[in-house]
Design a protein around this motif. Structure first.
Motif, short mmCIF file in Angstrom:
data_model
loop_
_atom_site.label_atom_id
_atom_site.label_comp_id
_atom_site.label_asym_id
_atom_site.label_seq_id
_atom_site.Cartn_x
_atom_site.Cartn_y
_atom_site.Cartn_z
N LEU A 193 0.78 -1.06 -0.04
CA LEU A 193 0.03 0.19 0.14
C LEU A 193 0.79 1.32 0.00
O LEU A 193 1.90 1.13 0.77
CB LEU A 193 -0.87 0.11 1.11
CG LEU A 193 -1.91 -1.05 1.26
CD1 LEU A 193 -2.52 -0.96 2.69
CD2 LEU A 193 -2.81 -1.39 0.10
N THR A 194 0.43 2.41 -0.72
CA THR A 194 1.48 3.53 -0.92
C THR A 194 0.55 4.84 -0.62
O THR A 194 -0.65 4.84 -1.06
CB THR A 194 1.72 3.58 -2.38
OG1 THR A 194 2.83 2.57 -2.67
CG2 THR A 194 2.77 5.08 -2.39
N LEU A 195 1.03 5.59 0.04
CA LEU A 195 0.34 6.91 0.42
C LEU A 195 1.49 8.03 0.27
O LEU A 195 2.65 7.69 0.78
CB LEU A 195 -0.20 6.98 1.90
CG LEU A 195 -0.82 8.21 2.20
CD1 LEU A 195 -1.95 8.57 1.27
CD2 LEU A 195 -1.39 8.46 3.66
N GLU A 196 1.49 8.95 -0.67
CA GLU A 196 2.50 9.81 -1.25
C GLU A 196 1.91 11.27 -1.27
O GLU A 196 0.67 11.43 -1.77
CB GLU A 196 3.03 9.17 -2.44
CG GLU A 196 4.33 10.09 -2.84
CD GLU A 196 4.68 9.41 -4.21
OE1 GLU A 196 5.51 8.46 -4.01
OE2 GLU A 196 4.67 9.93 -5.20
N LYS B 125 -1.78 10.95 -3.44
CA LYS B 125 -1.50 9.64 -4.03
C LYS B 125 -1.78 8.69 -3.11
O LYS B 125 -1.32 8.53 -2.22
CB LYS B 125 -0.41 9.42 -4.82
CG LYS B 125 -0.06 8.22 -5.34
CD LYS B 125 1.36 8.10 -6.12
CE LYS B 125 1.51 6.32 -6.58
NZ LYS B 125 2.86 6.37 -7.05
N GLY B 126 -2.69 7.67 -3.47
CA GLY B 126 -2.86 6.45 -2.76
C GLY B 126 -3.15 5.39 -3.62
O GLY B 126 -3.90 5.51 -4.46
N GLY B 127 -2.81 4.23 -3.13
CA GLY B 127 -2.98 2.93 -4.22
C GLY B 127 -2.34 1.60 -3.49
O GLY B 127 -1.87 1.73 -2.50
N ILE B 128 -2.54 0.65 -4.49
CA ILE B 128 -1.96 -0.54 -3.86
C ILE B 128 -1.45 -1.33 -5.26
O ILE B 128 -1.49 -1.09 -6.40
CB ILE B 128 -3.29 -1.49 -3.62
CG1 ILE B 128 -2.67 -2.83 -3.14
CG2 ILE B 128 -4.27 -1.52 -4.66
CD1 ILE B 128 -3.68 -3.73 -2.55
N GLY C 94 0.08 -6.15 -10.60
CA GLY C 94 -0.82 -5.37 -11.03
C GLY C 94 -0.62 -4.13 -9.92
O GLY C 94 -0.32 -4.13 -8.78
N GLU C 95 -1.28 -2.84 -10.30
CA GLU C 95 -1.16 -1.69 -9.58
C GLU C 95 -2.47 -0.57 -9.85
O GLU C 95 -2.89 -0.96 -11.18
CB GLU C 95 0.03 -0.77 -9.60
CG GLU C 95 0.39 -0.40 -11.02
CD GLU C 95 1.70 0.30 -11.23
OE1 GLU C 95 2.62 -0.25 -10.48
OE2 GLU C 95 1.62 1.14 -11.94
N LEU C 96 -2.80 0.16 -8.90
CA LEU C 96 -4.02 0.97 -8.92
C LEU C 96 -3.75 2.13 -8.10
O LEU C 96 -3.41 2.08 -6.78
CB LEU C 96 -5.21 0.11 -8.47
CG LEU C 96 -6.38 0.91 -8.74
CD1 LEU C 96 -7.00 1.47 -10.15
CD2 LEU C 96 -7.81 0.15 -7.83
N TYR C 97 -3.89 3.37 -8.72
CA TYR C 97 -3.67 4.44 -7.92
C TYR C 97 -4.43 5.73 -8.37
O TYR C 97 -4.64 5.82 -9.34
CB TYR C 97 -2.08 5.14 -8.17
CG TYR C 97 -0.85 4.03 -7.80
CD1 TYR C 97 -0.55 3.99 -6.44
CD2 TYR C 97 -0.12 3.41 -8.69
CE1 TYR C 97 0.44 3.08 -6.07
CE2 TYR C 97 0.94 2.47 -8.14
CZ TYR C 97 1.07 2.29 -7.13
OH TYR C 97 1.99 1.50 -6.66
N LEU C 98 -4.88 6.15 -7.22
CA LEU C 98 -5.70 7.65 -7.36
C LEU C 98 -4.99 8.56 -6.87
O LEU C 98 -4.55 8.75 -6.04
CB LEU C 98 -7.09 7.40 -6.28
CG LEU C 98 -8.04 8.48 -6.53
CD1 LEU C 98 -8.73 8.63 -7.82
CD2 LEU C 98 -9.09 8.36 -5.35
#
Length: 552
Positions: free
Chosen positions: A366-369, A434-437, A447-451
Motif C-alpha cells: 500500500l502506498t500513500l504519497e 496519491k494513494g493506491g495498491i 498489478g497496480e492501482l493508484y488514485l
C-alpha cells in the motif's frame, strides 16, 4: 541564500550527496554473453517492444465536435442608436449570437501502434576497463517508430507499404575505468539526480564526464560535468551542468543528495506573437496566439543567460514492513538579461515529496504519497516555479504528467506551440496526493492501482494562457491510473495500462471578455463597451495502452 548554504553544509557533513548515474543504464545490460579471444568479455543485449495506444482529448480537453457560440451583450445604448462591430451588425440593447466556431480540434481520439528496438554491446576488456555502446530506433529526441509512417517502397498499381522502419541512433557510448574504489566514466550516458524530481535524463542521455570514489563501504562520492548544448565554437554560448554528489546506502537506511549548477549562456526562451483575423460576415475578430523559442529577443542575440543552482537532499528507511521516503529540492541563482532596462530574475522554486509504503503481506504493498512543486507568483519578476529537466516519460500520473497539457509553464524549450503549458512538465506548479495498491498476484502476474488528487500550486488557465478574461484556477482534477503486467516467458512480458483524468476548472477556457472602442485591431461604434460570452463543453481525458516487450 543563507538557508541554501546551510543546507549544503549539512549535506556535505552527513555525506548526503547522491545520484544514480552509475545505475542509470542497468536495464540496458544483458545476461547473454560471448567470450572473445583473450580476457575481453563481449556481452550482446537488446530489447524489442511494440505498443498500441488509444487516447481521447489529450490535446484540448474539449468534447469532440463542440461548437463555441459567441454572444455579444450590449447595454446602455441610447434610444435610437445602433452598435456596429468593425462595420458589421446593427445592434441595440440586448444579447446576440454572432458566431459559432468549432472549439475542439476535430476528432481528438488517437489510435496507433509504435515500435522501439535497442541493441547493445558491453565490452569488458579487463577488471578495470569497460566500454558500452547502445543503439536505439527513432531520432535524436524520439525513440519510437509509428507503424505505417515510414513511407512506401511498394510498386505496381497499389503503391502503399513495403517500407523499412526507422533508423538507429546512439543512445549510449561510454568508456569506464574503475580500480581500487575510484574511477572515471566518459561519454554519452543516461543521467539522473536522486529520484529525478529535478533532473532525469535517462531517456536519451547526455555527453558527460563522471569521476567517482568509494572511500568506505556503502559510500560513493562523485563529481560530473555534462554538456547540454554546444553553440558557436569561438563564442561563450554553451549550456553546461556541474554536479557534486554522494550517497550512503545500507540494508535499512539510505541518505543522498546533490548540488547542481547549470550555466546556460544562451538560453532558449519563449515569446508570444498574435495574429487577428476578422470574420467577413459577423465582423467578429479572432485572435490566434503562438509561442516560439529562440536565443534572440528584441533584436539581441544570446539575450538571456541562466545560472541555476539546485540543492537536493533525500532519504529513505525501512522499519519492519514500512518504508518511509522523503525528498527536498531547493533552487537559487538568477537569469541575467543583456536587454537594456530589464532586471535580473531570481530562481526561487522548490519541491518536496514524502511517501510511505506498507507491505500488508509480502506481495501486497500500500502506498500513500504527497508531493508539491512550486509555481510562479503574480506581480513578480522572479521565477518561483520549480524548474525541472526530464525526459518524455511518465514520472507520476499517466495522463496529467505524461500525455496532457499540465499546469507547468516552460521556461525554455525548442518547440513551437500555441501554449507554454505542455506535458512532461514534472512536479512544477503541481501538488498531488496519491494513494493506491500494488501486488504480485501470482509469480507471473503483477498489478497496480493508484488514485491522484491534483492541484496547481498557483492559479492557472492551462488551455487559455494568453486570453484576457480567462478564469485561472488551482483545480486540476482527479486521476485514476491502473496497470496489469503478465510475464509470458523468460524476458517476455505483456502489459495493459491506462488512466482517466476528471478535469477540473484549471482546464476551463475563457468564458467572457469585455471590449471597448479601439481595443486591439477592431473597433466598436459610438464607443460603447460590449461583452462576449462563450459556450462550450469541457471534457475529461483518458488513454489506454498495451504492449509486449522482449529483452535479451
Amino acid at each position: 541564500m543563507k538557508k541554501f548554504l546551510i543546507m549544503a553544509m549539512i549535506a556535505i557533513l552527513t555525506l548526503g550527496f547522491s545520484v544514480a548515474v552509475f545505475a542509470a543504464d542497468d536495464e540496458a545490460k544483458s545476461d547473454t554473453a560471448t567470450v572473445a579471444k583473450g580476457d575481453t568479455k563481449i556481452t550482446i543485449g537488446g530489447e524489442i517492444r511494440f505498443r498500441g495506444v488509444y487516447s481521447s482529448n489529450t490535446s484540448d480537453a474539449i468534447e469532440d465536435g463542440t461548437y463555441r457560440s459567441t454572444y455579444l451583450t450590449f447595454s446602455n445604448v441610447p434610444a435610437g442608436a445602433h452598435y456596429t462591430v468593425n462595420g458589421k451588425g446593427n445592434y441595440t440593447n440586448g444579447t446576440y449570437n454572432v458566431a459559432n466556431a468549432l472549439v475542439s480540434n476535430g476528432d481528438d481520439h488517437q489510435s496507433y501502434y509504435d515500435t522501439r528496438v535497442r541493441l547493445s554491446l558491453d565490452a569488458k576488456v579487463s577488471d578495470t576497463v569497460e566500454g558500452f555502446v547502445e543503439l536505439e530506433t527513432g531520432s535524436n529526441t524520439t525513440d519510437t517508430v509509428v507503424w505505417g509512417s515510414t513511407g512506401t517502397g511498394a510498386t505496381g498499381t497499389y503503391a502503399a507499404g513495403n517500407a523499412k522502419a526507422g533508423s538507429l541512433y546512439l543512445r549510449q557510448a561510454w568508456i569506464q575505468y574503475a580500480k581500487n574504489g575510484y574511477g572515471v566514466k566518459v561519454g554519452h550516458q543516461p543521467l539522473i539526480l536522486g529520484t529525478g524530481l529535478f533532473f532525469d535524463h535517462t531517456k536519451y542521455g547526455d555527453d558527460a564526464i563522471v569521476a567517482f570514489v568509494q572511500p568506505v563501504k556503502n559510500l560513493t562520492i562523485a563529481a560530473l560535468t555534462a554538456k547540454f548544448t554546444e553553440g558557436t565554437a569561438n563564442l561563450a554560448d554553451d549550456a553546461d551542468a556541474y554536479v557534486l554528489l554522494a550517497s550512503y546506502k545500507s540494508p535499512t537506511f539510505n541518505i543522498s543528495g546533490d548540488v547542481t549548477y547549470v550555466d546556460d549562456k544562451a538560453m532558449n526562451v519563449p515569446y508570444v506573437t498574435s495574429t487577428t483575423t476578422i470574420n467577413a460576415t459577423t465582423g467578429w475578430p479572432t485572435t490566434t496566439y503562438s509561442s516560439t523559442y529562440g536565443t534572440t529577443v528584441a533584436g539581441y542575440s544570446n539575450a538571456i543567460k541562466a545560472h541555476l543552482l539546485n540543492f537536493g537532499l533525500r532519504a529513505d528507511g525501512l522499519i519492519g514492513p514500512v518504508t518511509l521516503r522523503g525528498d527536498v529540492e531547493l533552487q537559487a541563482g538568477n537569469i541575467d538579461y543583456v536587454i537594456p532596462n530589464m532586471n535580473s530574475s531570481k530562481f526561487q522554486g522548490w519541491a518536496m515529496l514524502a511517501g510511505i509504503d506498507y507491505k500488508v503481506i509480502n506481495p501486497v504493498k500500500l502506498t500513500l504519497e504527497f508531493a508539491y512543486g512550486s509555481g510562479d507568483k503574480s506581480n513578480t519578476n522572479d521565477i518561483n516555479r520549480f524548474i525541472t529537466s526530464q525526459g518524455k516519460d511518465q514520472h507520476y500520473t499517466f495522463i496529467y504528467d505524461y500525455l496532457s497539457p499540465s499546469a507547468c509553464s516552460q521556461v525554455t524549450g525548442s518547440d513551437s506551440t500555441s501554449s507554454p503549458y505542455r506535458n512532461n512538465g514534472g512536479l512544477c506548479n503541481t501538488m498531488y496526493l496519491k494513494g493506491g495498491i500494488a501486488a504480485d498476484m501470482t509469480k507471473a502476474l503483477y498489478g497496480e492501482l493508484y488514485l491522484y488528487w491534483l492541484k496547481a500550486a498557483q492559479d492557472v488557465a492551462i488551455m487559455d494562457p494568453y486570453t484576457a478574461g480567462a478564469s485561472p484556477s488551482t483545480d486540476i482534477g482527479w486521476e485514476l491510473d491502473a496497470k496489469v503486467e503478465y510475464k509470458i516467458a523468460k524476458n517476455l512480458k505483456y502489459w495493459v495500462e491506462g488512466g482517466y483524468l476528471w478535469t477540473g476548472t484549471a482546464y476551463n477556457r475563457v468564458t467572457n471578455q469585455t471590449y471597448g472602442i479601439n481595443y486591439s485591431t477592431y473597433t466598436a461604434a459610438n464607443g460603447y463597451p460590449y461583452t462576449a460570452s462563450y459556450d462550450y463543453t469541457r471534457d475529461n481525458i483518458y488513454a489506454i495502452r498495451h504492449g509486449i516487450q522482449l529483452n535479451f
